[in-house]
Design a protein around this motif. Sequence first.
Motif, mmCIF file in Angstrom:
data_model
loop_
_atom_site.group_PDB
_atom_site.id
_atom_site.type_symbol
_atom_site.label_atom_id
_atom_site.label_comp_id
_atom_site.label_asym_id
_atom_site.label_seq_id
_atom_site.Cartn_x
_atom_site.Cartn_y
_atom_site.Cartn_z
ATOM 1 N N UNK A 61 7.465 3.692 7.251
ATOM 2 C CA UNK A 61 7.326 3.812 6.021
ATOM 3 C C UNK A 61 7.776 4.589 5.404
ATOM 4 N N UNK A 62 7.860 5.740 6.085
ATOM 5 C CA UNK A 62 8.460 7.192 4.952
ATOM 6 C C UNK A 62 10.760 6.329 5.325
ATOM 7 N N UNK A 64 10.477 3.837 2.225
ATOM 8 C CA UNK A 64 10.375 3.905 0.611
ATOM 9 C C UNK A 64 11.902 5.512 0.471
ATOM 10 N N UNK A 65 12.492 6.163 1.305
ATOM 11 C CA UNK A 65 13.692 6.826 1.099
ATOM 12 C C UNK A 65 14.662 5.796 0.930
ATOM 13 N N UNK A 66 14.681 5.024 1.622
ATOM 14 C CA UNK A 66 15.695 3.352 1.304
ATOM 15 C C UNK A 66 15.401 3.600 -0.594
ATOM 16 N N UNK A 67 14.215 3.152 -0.679
ATOM 17 C CA UNK A 67 13.697 2.155 -1.762
ATOM 18 C C UNK A 67 14.728 3.492 -3.441
ATOM 19 N N UNK A 68 14.086 4.626 -3.082
ATOM 20 C CA UNK A 68 14.511 6.030 -3.458
ATOM 21 C C UNK A 68 15.469 6.076 -3.758
ATOM 22 N N UNK A 69 16.622 5.841 -2.653
ATOM 23 C CA UNK A 69 18.327 6.071 -2.956
ATOM 24 C C UNK A 69 18.746 5.218 -4.021
ATOM 25 N N UNK A 81 0.753 -0.912 -0.037
ATOM 26 C CA UNK A 81 0.169 -0.341 -0.046
ATOM 27 C C UNK A 81 0.998 1.004 -0.005
ATOM 28 N N UNK A 82 1.622 1.368 0.762
ATOM 29 C CA UNK A 82 3.169 2.169 1.003
ATOM 30 C C UNK A 82 3.797 2.485 -0.234
ATOM 31 N N UNK A 83 4.130 1.816 -1.291
ATOM 32 C CA UNK A 83 5.011 1.605 -1.869
ATOM 33 C C UNK A 83 3.988 2.208 -3.479
ATOM 34 N N UNK A 84 2.484 1.805 -3.289
ATOM 35 C CA UNK A 84 1.822 2.721 -4.181
ATOM 36 C C UNK A 84 1.620 3.483 -4.012
ATOM 37 N N UNK A 85 1.427 3.695 -3.069
ATOM 38 C CA UNK A 85 0.874 5.429 -2.757
ATOM 39 C C UNK A 85 2.245 6.340 -3.111
ATOM 40 N N UNK A 86 3.179 5.952 -3.351
ATOM 41 C CA UNK A 86 4.354 6.977 -3.950
ATOM 42 C C UNK A 86 4.635 6.018 -5.534
ATOM 43 N N UNK A 87 2.880 5.758 -6.019
ATOM 44 C CA UNK A 87 3.220 6.071 -7.377
ATOM 45 C C UNK A 87 3.921 4.393 -8.112
ATOM 46 N N UNK A 88 4.758 3.559 -7.151
ATOM 47 C CA UNK A 88 5.087 2.712 -8.117
ATOM 48 C C UNK A 88 4.374 1.244 -8.140
ATOM 49 N N UNK A 89 4.759 0.452 -9.394
ATOM 50 C CA UNK A 89 4.136 -1.039 -9.850
ATOM 51 C C UNK A 89 4.810 -1.592 -9.207
#
Length: 233
Positions: A113-114, A117-122, A24-32
Amino acid sequence: MNETNNYKILLVDDEPDILEFIGYNLKKEGFQVKTAANGSEALKVAQTYCPHLIILDVMMPGMDGIETCEEMRQIPVLKDSLVVFLTARGEDYSQIAGFEAGADDYITKPIKPKVLISRVKALLKRYKSGSTNEQPSDETRIAVGDLTIDREKYIVLIQNKELVLPKKEFELLLLLASKPNRVFTRDEIYSAVWGDNIIVGDRTIDVHIRKLREKIGQNHIKTIKGVGYKFIG
């Protein structure tokens, strides 16, 4: 369009609540996002989905996360996929096993979650800039002694025998061999291979160096105590 829409993530965990919450949190950030409930399912999904990033639990019934990661690293279509472990197992030996299996990062639960998400984006920044864009050489093939490295085919030839390495081991070897006898500091290696924004364990480089030595021989890479490593040309 949000740039995260371009990135595909495969989330693997045997706990439905975790799949739902993190998904849910990943999709909320726009990820597939696609999910898998175990290692076997993850292998099947990954080969057709070809995710940019795979978030993998360690403790799963049947094929655990370590075994799953090792299998993924043998699949050609997944050679560019980043793998990060997200697990409650925070022991040193578990992290070392994860990196030895070919993981790019290791994150322990619980994590907000935040922060996740930051780690994933990095991690995914590498797909825009490339984790090896600081490599000193643009040559397709680098030949040093009995070793030939083909950066396009992602293979290493040692005494004319083909060796396929996990992505991080390959990038580390390519960096060191690109300038034989030049000492690379640990900070330089972290930056070039893992990226400045990636947080990895202190022993990550040591684990990868040890695995490389097991595969290409003990005499190619020399440890410079307190500084880093160099490739003997």
